[in-house]
Design an enzyme around this catalytic site. Structure first.
Site, PDB file in Angstrom:
ATOM      1  N   CYS A   2      25.115  44.606  30.381  1.00 46.42           N
ATOM      2  CA  CYS A   2      24.514  44.203  29.302  1.00 46.42           C
ATOM      3  C   CYS A   2      24.968  45.405  28.731  1.00 46.42           C
ATOM      4  O   CYS A   2      24.759  46.365  29.624  1.00 46.42           O
ATOM      5  CB  CYS A   2      23.559  43.779  29.479  1.00 46.42           C
ATOM      6  SG  CYS A   2      22.979  42.260  31.044  1.00 46.42           S
ATOM      7  N   ARG A  27      29.350  45.129  25.402  1.00 49.25           N
ATOM      8  CA  ARG A  27      28.476  45.168  27.015  1.00 49.25           C
ATOM      9  C   ARG A  27      28.395  44.176  27.057  1.00 49.25           C
ATOM     10  O   ARG A  27      27.641  43.211  28.671  1.00 49.25           O
ATOM     11  CB  ARG A  27      27.999  46.364  26.434  1.00 49.25           C
ATOM     12  CG  ARG A  27      28.728  47.694  26.666  1.00 49.25           C
ATOM     13  CD  ARG A  27      26.941  48.239  27.146  1.00 49.25           C
ATOM     14  NE  ARG A  27      26.507  48.839  28.333  1.00 49.25           N
ATOM     15  CZ  ARG A  27      27.233  49.319  29.406  1.00 49.25           C
ATOM     16  NH1 ARG A  27      28.514  50.001  29.046  1.00 49.25           N
ATOM     17  NH2 ARG A  27      26.884  49.268  30.356  1.00 49.25           N
ATOM     18  N   TRP A  74      24.590  39.596  28.597  1.00 50.09           N
ATOM     19  CA  TRP A  74      26.278  39.280  29.569  1.00 50.09           C
ATOM     20  C   TRP A  74      25.540  39.011  30.725  1.00 50.09           C
ATOM     21  O   TRP A  74      24.992  39.194  31.845  1.00 50.09           O
ATOM     22  CB  TRP A  74      27.207  39.613  30.022  1.00 50.09           C
ATOM     23  CG  TRP A  74      28.441  39.083  30.404  1.00 50.09           C
ATOM     24  CD1 TRP A  74      29.004  38.144  29.877  1.00 50.09           C
ATOM     25  CD2 TRP A  74      28.586  39.223  31.633  1.00 50.09           C
ATOM     26  NE1 TRP A  74      29.892  37.756  30.684  1.00 50.09           N
ATOM     27  CE2 TRP A  74      29.548  38.783  32.094  1.00 50.09           C
ATOM     28  CE3 TRP A  74      29.074  40.062  32.639  1.00 50.09           C
ATOM     29  CZ2 TRP A  74      30.907  38.389  32.644  1.00 50.09           C
ATOM     30  CZ3 TRP A  74      29.442  40.153  33.754  1.00 50.09           C
ATOM     31  CH2 TRP A  74      30.716  38.972  34.289  1.00 50.09           C
ATOM     32  N   ASN A 100      20.121  46.569  33.327  1.00 51.38           N
ATOM     33  CA  ASN A 100      21.526  46.423  32.448  1.00 51.38           C
ATOM     34  C   ASN A 100      21.260  46.048  34.533  1.00 51.38           C
ATOM     35  O   ASN A 100      21.909  47.376  35.703  1.00 51.38           O
ATOM     36  CB  ASN A 100      22.136  46.867  32.365  1.00 51.38           C
ATOM     37  CG  ASN A 100      23.775  46.945  32.476  1.00 51.38           C
ATOM     38  OD1 ASN A 100      23.708  45.842  32.654  1.00 51.38           O
ATOM     39  ND2 ASN A 100      24.464  48.340  32.708  1.00 51.38           N
ATOM     40  N   GLY A 101      22.403  45.167  35.155  1.00 55.53           N
ATOM     41  CA  GLY A 101      22.600  45.368  36.687  1.00 55.53           C
ATOM     42  C   GLY A 101      22.503  43.930  37.040  1.00 55.53           C
ATOM     43  O   GLY A 101      22.237  42.935  36.810  1.00 55.53           O
ATOM     44  N   GLU A 484      50.682  43.175  32.951  1.00 58.68           N
ATOM     45  CA  GLU A 484      49.415  43.198  31.504  1.00 58.68           C
ATOM     46  C   GLU A 484      49.616  42.865  30.215  1.00 58.68           C
ATOM     47  O   GLU A 484      49.589  42.034  30.185  1.00 58.68           O
ATOM     48  CB  GLU A 484      50.118  45.091  31.391  1.00 58.68           C
ATOM     49  CG  GLU A 484      49.070  45.217  30.295  1.00 58.68           C
ATOM     50  CD  GLU A 484      47.649  45.360  31.056  1.00 58.68           C
ATOM     51  OE1 GLU A 484      47.538  44.650  31.583  1.00 58.68           O
ATOM     52  OE2 GLU A 484      47.407  45.513  29.296  1.00 58.68           O
ATOM     53  N   LYS A 488      46.622  40.391  29.339  1.00 60.47           N
ATOM     54  CA  LYS A 488      46.913  40.488  27.885  1.00 60.47           C
ATOM     55  C   LYS A 488      46.487  39.262  26.912  1.00 60.47           C
ATOM     56  O   LYS A 488      45.633  38.307  26.588  1.00 60.47           O
ATOM     57  CB  LYS A 488      47.170  41.369  26.759  1.00 60.47           C
ATOM     58  CG  LYS A 488      47.321  42.848  27.111  1.00 60.47           C
ATOM     59  CD  LYS A 488      46.095  43.648  26.793  1.00 60.47           C
ATOM     60  CE  LYS A 488      44.805  43.809  27.035  1.00 60.47           C
ATOM     61  NZ  LYS A 488      44.565  44.238  28.795  1.00 60.47           N
ATOM     62  N   GLU A 491      43.722  37.168  28.482  1.00 64.22           N
ATOM     63  CA  GLU A 491      42.096  37.006  27.853  1.00 64.22           C
ATOM     64  C   GLU A 491      41.745  37.348  26.612  1.00 64.22           C
ATOM     65  O   GLU A 491      40.578  36.810  25.982  1.00 64.22           O
ATOM     66  CB  GLU A 491      42.561  38.190  28.696  1.00 64.22           C
ATOM     67  CG  GLU A 491      42.610  39.513  28.475  1.00 64.22           C
ATOM     68  CD  GLU A 491      42.212  40.954  28.586  1.00 64.22           C
ATOM     69  OE1 GLU A 491      42.626  42.154  28.769  1.00 64.22           O
ATOM     70  OE2 GLU A 491      41.097  41.157  28.947  1.00 64.22           O
ATOM     71  N   HIS A 507      63.710  31.481  42.587  1.00 61.20           N
ATOM     72  CA  HIS A 507      62.741  31.374  44.240  1.00 61.20           C
ATOM     73  C   HIS A 507      62.129  30.291  43.519  1.00 61.20           C
ATOM     74  O   HIS A 507      60.915  30.232  44.010  1.00 61.20           O
ATOM     75  CB  HIS A 507      62.963  31.909  45.093  1.00 61.20           C
ATOM     76  CG  HIS A 507      63.786  32.993  44.887  1.00 61.20           C
ATOM     77  ND1 HIS A 507      64.673  33.052  45.818  1.00 61.20           N
ATOM     78  CD2 HIS A 507      63.534  34.247  44.351  1.00 61.20           C
ATOM     79  CE1 HIS A 507      65.354  34.004  46.974  1.00 61.20           C
ATOM     80  NE2 HIS A 507      65.163  34.676  45.522  1.00 61.20           N
ATOM     81  N   LYS A 606      33.240  43.902  28.676  1.00 60.89           N
ATOM     82  CA  LYS A 606      34.269  45.322  28.702  1.00 60.89           C
ATOM     83  C   LYS A 606      33.823  46.000  30.707  1.00 60.89           C
ATOM     84  O   LYS A 606      34.666  46.049  30.608  1.00 60.89           O
ATOM     85  CB  LYS A 606      33.637  46.045  27.557  1.00 60.89           C
ATOM     86  CG  LYS A 606      34.190  47.554  27.566  1.00 60.89           C
ATOM     87  CD  LYS A 606      35.666  46.596  27.107  1.00 60.89           C
ATOM     88  CE  LYS A 606      36.412  48.046  27.356  1.00 60.89           C
ATOM     89  NZ  LYS A 606      37.831  48.296  27.401  1.00 60.89           N
TER      90      LYS A 606
HETATM   91  C1  AGP Z   1      41.962  44.520  30.897  1.00 63.89           C
HETATM   92  O1  AGP Z   1      42.158  44.379  29.656  1.00 63.89           O
HETATM   93  C2  AGP Z   1      40.242  43.365  30.651  1.00 63.89           C
HETATM   94  N1  AGP Z   1      39.023  44.099  30.108  1.00 63.89           N
HETATM   95  C3  AGP Z   1      40.325  44.201  32.323  1.00 63.89           C
HETATM   96  O2  AGP Z   1      40.813  44.072  33.135  1.00 63.89           O
HETATM   97  C4  AGP Z   1      39.569  45.506  32.818  1.00 63.89           C
HETATM   98  O3  AGP Z   1      40.793  46.237  33.135  1.00 63.89           O
HETATM   99  C5  AGP Z   1      39.124  45.992  34.424  1.00 63.89           C
HETATM  100  O4  AGP Z   1      37.672  45.352  34.277  1.00 63.89           O
HETATM  101  C6  AGP Z   1      38.946  47.299  34.511  1.00 63.89           C
HETATM  102  O5  AGP Z   1      37.788  48.087  33.897  1.00 63.89           O
HETATM  103  P1  AGP Z   1      37.730  49.598  34.337  1.00 63.89           P
HETATM  104  O6  AGP Z   1      39.248  49.806  33.795  1.00 63.89           O
HETATM  105  O7  AGP Z   1      36.837  49.440  33.154  1.00 63.89           O
HETATM  106  O8  AGP Z   1      37.599  49.690  35.698  1.00 63.89           O
END
Ligand code: AGP
Length: 611
Positions: A2, A27, A74, A100-101, A484, A488, A491, A507, A606
């Protein structure tokens, strides 16, 4: 995760709180709220939905309070709803809190408070905190002492900001495993989860450390905003602090004309890598030369995209440094602890420096005396204070949930570290070291060349915007690129996509291939080029679609693949940095054409500051 903010000023704060929340929206964004203190009582609004929904609620109202706190959520405990939105209030409405937490022991605390006849308005874990503080205040404790007593009873992660009707110029903040930073302006003081929240007002900051509590007071209107800042730890001991200057400006945290932060951050990559490569990281490593010479094992640990950077680095580290290297997921690490000792180098990679699983992995590793190093993009984040040494990426604030510029900056720092380690251990010649470093310095221009592929990539996205699945394949360090690229696509476009070792297609996955199934393949002029050509021929022979990320001018691939996205010739150690860009753009344009949210994808945040 958050976003929280608090502010004391000599003028009304509601507008600054709202502005700050908008800059923290990355956030968390499923509900929001704020409260100010006016004539000794709290005036507040909160709502499910985004901050613009809160803004609409505030329209036409005049909030004159010069002290307030705000929150964008969040959800972790309790659905996104108005009653579960922060802030929360004590039974007697004398205390307000935002958080937050996660309070992991909230259930037993809530039971204790219900037995004491406290009335709860929400399903959240946070609400127990404000009722506990109320009890300590009623028992005669002063606010900072009441907060300290409560902090000692909480387990889990928390950044908290409190406000009190009986103390109209006082904010109290406390943190454990969740970021909280003080902003010291000329006329106001702030407490927030992250710097962008108040960067428009000040660049003078104090990063709070874990287990610290800060009391921020602003003298009344008459005394021209005289401020005091007092920090203690959870044991009550007074703490010194350092005021630092934020190096980037508010524009860095704004879209500046781009449709989305993600596209802005994709375009910023050459500059981010240039800043990162040009920073004197090697001098930062200098004092640790002996320690680095003695290591006999490297473990890279991270989550998500950052883990892909680790995987790509594993290949380069083993090839150039000739040392056993593993890339382990943060969420797996402490449940399958690898052999660790003081000759192990653990490298934690994290954009935010707040990812719970990565932090937990580092803490577990440090118990075995390892040498711990972080690659991180956020100065003063929790991770940077838990390791022996931090190598910063200079990507600037990455706002979009989908990580792009932080990823290529991480790969750049990790390449620098690999080259340095190889030089220290004399597994490469000085000539090779110079050649590799020169390659890194040339990268930004090569990245700009790759960014010129936007039109063909957008056309490719248009062609396949309706397919239900993508396959991404690569080999060696570009297996990480395949992972990766798939992440992308998943997500931000919500299309299923899978990263796979190209050699594994026969395989099993080849059974998926038909005319409606695109495969994105990384086929660069490297030591596995011929193998990759065979792999895409197998796919084409079964009617599959091939989108190739290939080396510029490769006529052979142009004859085989349906689409070719060209990248300049580059050394293997840096090829994942270039190959990442087409992956990012393909996902971005596909998501735009599917009308997706882009910067704030559903269900994601994020930084995953909870396990
Ligand atoms: C990547 O596009 C995502 N947002 C997610 O996988 C992110 O890389 C992961 O949560 C790690 O976050 P960090 O680099 O802040 O530790």
């Amino acid at each position: 995760m958050c976003g929280i903010i608090g502010c004391i000023s000599n003028k009304p704060v509601a507008g600054m709180l709202l502005d700050g929340l908008k800059r923290l929206e990355y956030r968390g964004y499923d509900s929001a709220g704020l409260v100010v203190l006016e004539n000794g009582v709290f005036r507040w609004e909160k709502t499910a939905g985004k901050i613009k929904d809160l803004e609409e609620l505030l329209q036409g109202q005049t909030f004159s309070g010069t002290i307030g706190i705000g929150h964008t959520r969040w959800a972790t405990h309790g659905s996104p709803s108005t009653c579960n939105a922060h802030p929360f209030f004590s039974c007697d409405n004398s205390v307000a809190v935002v958080h937050n937490g996660i309070i992991e022991n909230y259930h037993q605390l809530r039971q204790e408070l219900v037995r004491k006849k406290h009335r709860f308005q929400s399903e959240t874990d946070t609400e127990v905190v404000v009722h506990l503080v109320e009890d300590y205040l009623k028992a005669g404790y002063k606010p900072i002492e009441a907060v300290r007593q409560v902090c000692r009873r909480l387990n889990g992660s928390f950044a908290l900001v409190f406000m009190f009707t009986n103390h109209p110029n006082l904010l109290i903040g406390a943190r454990l495993n969740s970021p909280l930073v003080v902003g010291i302006g000329r006329k106001e003081v702030f407490l927030a989860s992250d710097v962008p929240a108040f960067l428009r007002n000040t660049r003078r900051v104090v990063y709070l450390h874990d287990r610290q509590i800060v009391a921020l007071a602003q003298a009344g209107l008459r005394q021209k905003g005289k401020q005091t800042l007092h920090i203690i730890d959870f044991a009550g001991k007074k703490q010194s602090y350092h005021i630092s200057q934020v190096r980037w400006n508010i524009q860095s945290a704004e879209k500046e004309g781009y449709a989305h932060f993600m596209l802005k951050e994709i375009e910023e990559q050459p500059e981010a890598v240039r800043r990162t490569v040009n920073y004197p990281h090697l001098s930062v490593l200098e004092p640790f030369t002996e320690r680095l010479r003695d290591i006999n094992r490297v473990i890279l640990v991270a989550c998500g995209t950052a883990w892909h950077a680790c995987l790509a680095t594993k290949y380069a580290m083993e090839e150039l440094v000739r040392i056993p290297t593993e890339a382990i997921l943060g969420s797996e690490f402490r449940y399958a602890l690898p052999p660790l000792d003081k000759k192990t180098l653990v490298i934690a990679v994290s954009q935010s420096g707040e990812t719970a699983d990565t932090l937990a992995a580092v803490r577990a590793a440090k118990e075995h005396g390892v040498f711990s190093l972080a690659v991180c993009n956020v100065v003063g984040s929790t991770l940077t204070r838990e390791v022996d040494l931090t190598l910063y990426t200079f990507a600037g604030p990455e706002i979009s949930v989908a990580s792009t510029k932080a990823y290529t900056a991480q790969l750049s720092v990790l390449a620098l570290l690999t080259i340095r380690l190889a030089a220290i251990r004399k597994t490469i010649t000085r000539n090779m070291e110079d050649k590799l470093l020169d390659e890194l310095r040339q990268l930004p221009n090569k990245m700009k060349t790759v960014l010129r592929n936007k039109k063909i990539i957008e056309a490719c996205a248009e062609a396949y915007k309706r397919v239900g699945n993508f396959m991404y394949i690569g080999r060696r360090n570009n297996l990480a690129t395949a992972y990766e690229g798939a992440l992308k696509m998943k997500e931000i476009s919500y299309t299923h996509a899978e990263g796979y070792g190209a050699g594994e297609m026969k395989h099993g996955p080849l059974a998926l291939v038909d005319g409606s199934f695109p495969t994105v393949a990384v086929i660069l002029k490297d030591c596995v080029y011929e193998k990759m050509v065979s792999n895409i021929r197998e796919i084409k022979a079964r009617g599959g679609i091939v989108i190739a990320v290939a080396t510029k001018g490769d006529k052979n691939i142009s004859e085989i693949a349906d689409w070719v996205i060209e990248t300049p010739q580059v050394l293997e150690i840096t090829s994942p940095i270039l190959a990442a860009i087409p992956m990012q753009l393909l996902a971005y344009y596909t998501a735009v054409k599917k009308g997706r949210e882009i910067d704030q994808p559903r269900n994601l945040a994020k930084s995953v500051t909870v396990e």
